[in-house]
Design a protein around this motif. Sequence first.
Motif, short mmCIF file in Angstrom:
data_model
loop_
_atom_site.label_atom_id
_atom_site.label_comp_id
_atom_site.label_asym_id
_atom_site.label_seq_id
_atom_site.Cartn_x
_atom_site.Cartn_y
_atom_site.Cartn_z
N ILE A 1 -77.33 -47.14 -9.09
CA ILE A 1 -77.65 -46.41 -10.32
C ILE A 1 -76.50 -46.46 -11.31
CG2 ILE A 1 -78.15 -44.11 -11.24
CD1 ILE A 1 -79.67 -43.54 -8.62
N LEU A 2 -75.27 -46.26 -10.80
CA LEU A 2 -74.10 -46.31 -11.69
C LEU A 2 -73.97 -47.69 -12.32
CD1 LEU A 2 -71.39 -44.38 -9.60
CD2 LEU A 2 -72.58 -43.59 -11.66
N GLY A 3 -74.19 -48.73 -11.54
CA GLY A 3 -74.10 -50.08 -12.07
C GLY A 3 -75.18 -50.36 -13.10
N TYR A 4 -76.42 -49.89 -12.81
CA TYR A 4 -77.52 -50.17 -13.73
C TYR A 4 -77.33 -49.49 -15.08
CZ TYR A 4 -82.15 -50.88 -15.62
OH TYR A 4 -83.20 -51.25 -16.43
N PHE A 5 -76.78 -48.29 -15.08
CA PHE A 5 -76.62 -47.56 -16.33
C PHE A 5 -75.24 -47.77 -16.98
CE2 PHE A 5 -80.17 -45.24 -14.42
CZ PHE A 5 -81.06 -45.22 -15.49
N SER A 6 -74.48 -48.73 -16.44
CA SER A 6 -73.22 -49.10 -17.09
C SER A 6 -73.52 -50.07 -18.23
CB SER A 6 -72.28 -49.78 -16.08
OG SER A 6 -71.96 -48.89 -15.03
N ARG A 7 -73.03 -49.78 -19.38
CA ARG A 7 -73.28 -50.62 -20.56
C ARG A 7 -72.20 -51.70 -20.65
NH1 ARG A 7 -77.19 -48.75 -23.86
NH2 ARG A 7 -77.93 -46.62 -23.53
N ILE A 8 -72.38 -52.76 -19.91
CA ILE A 8 -71.44 -53.88 -19.90
C ILE A 8 -72.17 -55.12 -20.37
CG2 ILE A 8 -69.97 -55.34 -18.47
CD1 ILE A 8 -69.58 -52.98 -16.60
N SER A 9 -71.69 -55.72 -21.45
CA SER A 9 -72.36 -56.90 -21.99
C SER A 9 -71.39 -58.03 -22.34
CB SER A 9 -73.15 -56.51 -23.25
OG SER A 9 -72.30 -55.91 -24.22
N VAL B 1 -70.47 -51.21 -1.11
CA VAL B 1 -70.54 -50.34 -2.29
C VAL B 1 -70.14 -51.11 -3.54
CG1 VAL B 1 -69.49 -48.34 -3.41
CG2 VAL B 1 -70.22 -48.18 -1.03
N VAL B 2 -69.06 -51.88 -3.45
CA VAL B 2 -68.60 -52.68 -4.59
C VAL B 2 -69.67 -53.71 -4.97
CG1 VAL B 2 -66.85 -54.30 -5.41
CG2 VAL B 2 -66.18 -52.35 -3.99
N MET B 3 -70.26 -54.36 -3.96
CA MET B 3 -71.26 -55.38 -4.23
C MET B 3 -72.50 -54.80 -4.90
SD MET B 3 -73.26 -58.00 -1.67
CE MET B 3 -74.55 -56.80 -1.40
N ILE B 4 -72.99 -53.65 -4.40
CA ILE B 4 -74.19 -53.05 -4.96
C ILE B 4 -73.94 -52.55 -6.38
CG2 ILE B 4 -75.80 -51.13 -4.73
CD1 ILE B 4 -75.76 -51.48 -1.78
N LEU B 5 -72.72 -52.07 -6.65
CA LEU B 5 -72.37 -51.70 -8.02
C LEU B 5 -72.53 -52.92 -8.94
CD1 LEU B 5 -71.14 -49.54 -9.96
CD2 LEU B 5 -68.90 -50.49 -9.38
N GLY B 6 -72.06 -54.07 -8.48
CA GLY B 6 -72.21 -55.31 -9.25
C GLY B 6 -73.65 -55.72 -9.39
N ARG C 1 -79.18 -54.64 -14.81
CA ARG C 1 -79.20 -54.10 -16.18
C ARG C 1 -79.15 -55.23 -17.21
NH1 ARG C 1 -78.51 -49.21 -18.92
NH2 ARG C 1 -78.70 -49.68 -21.14
N ASN C 2 -78.40 -56.27 -16.91
CA ASN C 2 -78.21 -57.37 -17.85
C ASN C 2 -79.19 -58.52 -17.62
OD1 ASN C 2 -75.57 -56.91 -19.62
ND2 ASN C 2 -75.18 -56.07 -17.58
N SER C 3 -80.24 -58.28 -16.84
CA SER C 3 -81.26 -59.31 -16.64
C SER C 3 -82.11 -59.50 -17.89
CB SER C 3 -82.16 -58.95 -15.45
OG SER C 3 -82.87 -57.74 -15.72
#
Length: 302
Positions: free
Chosen positions: A13-21, A142-147, A153-155
């Motif tokens: 969830i944290l990774g999906y809602f991170s606004r990284i582009s 945990v690190v991998m799932i964050l990624g 999110r960026n799909s």
Amino acid sequence: MLYGLAIVLIPLILGYFSRISHPTILHWVNRIVSLCLYLILLVIGVSLGQLDNIIEKLPQIGSAAFVLSLSIHACNVVSLAIYDKWHPMVREAVAQDELPSRLAQLMMSLKLIGVTILGGLFGFLTKDFFMFPSHASSVVLVVMILGVGIQLRNSGIPLREVFLNKQGIQTSIVFMVSSLIGGVIAAWWLDFPAIKGLAYASAFGWYSLSSVLVHDAWGALYGSIAFFNDLSREILCLFMIPFFMRNFPSTAVGLGGATSLDCTLPIIQKSGGMQVVPLAISFGFIVNLAAPLLLAIFIGLS
């Protein structure tokens, strides 16, 4: 159960809602996810190699993974083929010579197995004087799932489009239910508890997730069974997706399981055309969200 849910859902969830582009950051996210996968398999291999009487247990690992894979895939093929006949999808096929190299894909899968074997040899040779830190693979997971969350999110596919794709939703439901049925059948055949069969079936091909959670809950032996059971999906899809795509497109997409969103997506696109890609993305997205939730629940109930 809460622990298992936390280590997969919170970083996702944290990774999906991170606004990284930023392209450079996304490039490194992809690299880190790939590196984490190999680290996880290496740790699983070390743990497996440090088991007592490991040579005697290899047939048990292979036979259990084979029965699980056979049962789950058979249920998938039958159920999805019936669904295809009831809800046919019209699309154009492309020439078979446009398919990506199956040999290259197969070599990648063999590389994953090789890393696990390398870890097993290291663990076997050092088990008398070296013990790997407990739950080390969970930290890497945990690190991998964050990624993975950042990648989802960026799909470029909004959640609204994913969950309003009727064919994708129906295909994912048929696939997940048939997988769980196959897991129960395999558990009966292997004389496992039914809940354990459900846990093995609920990763849907996400081998890095299942191998870690099962390893932490039940030990290296069962974690290895989970890994080879789920890895078999990626290997079999190299040959099954093109075979089914012409007359059973939903079956072809569904057989990819969680890998339909990444590893097997190029094969789906080349063998089925761009018309099939929205179905594959919607299906893969839903399955990738459901897998960690179901796996953590079934492991927690075991």
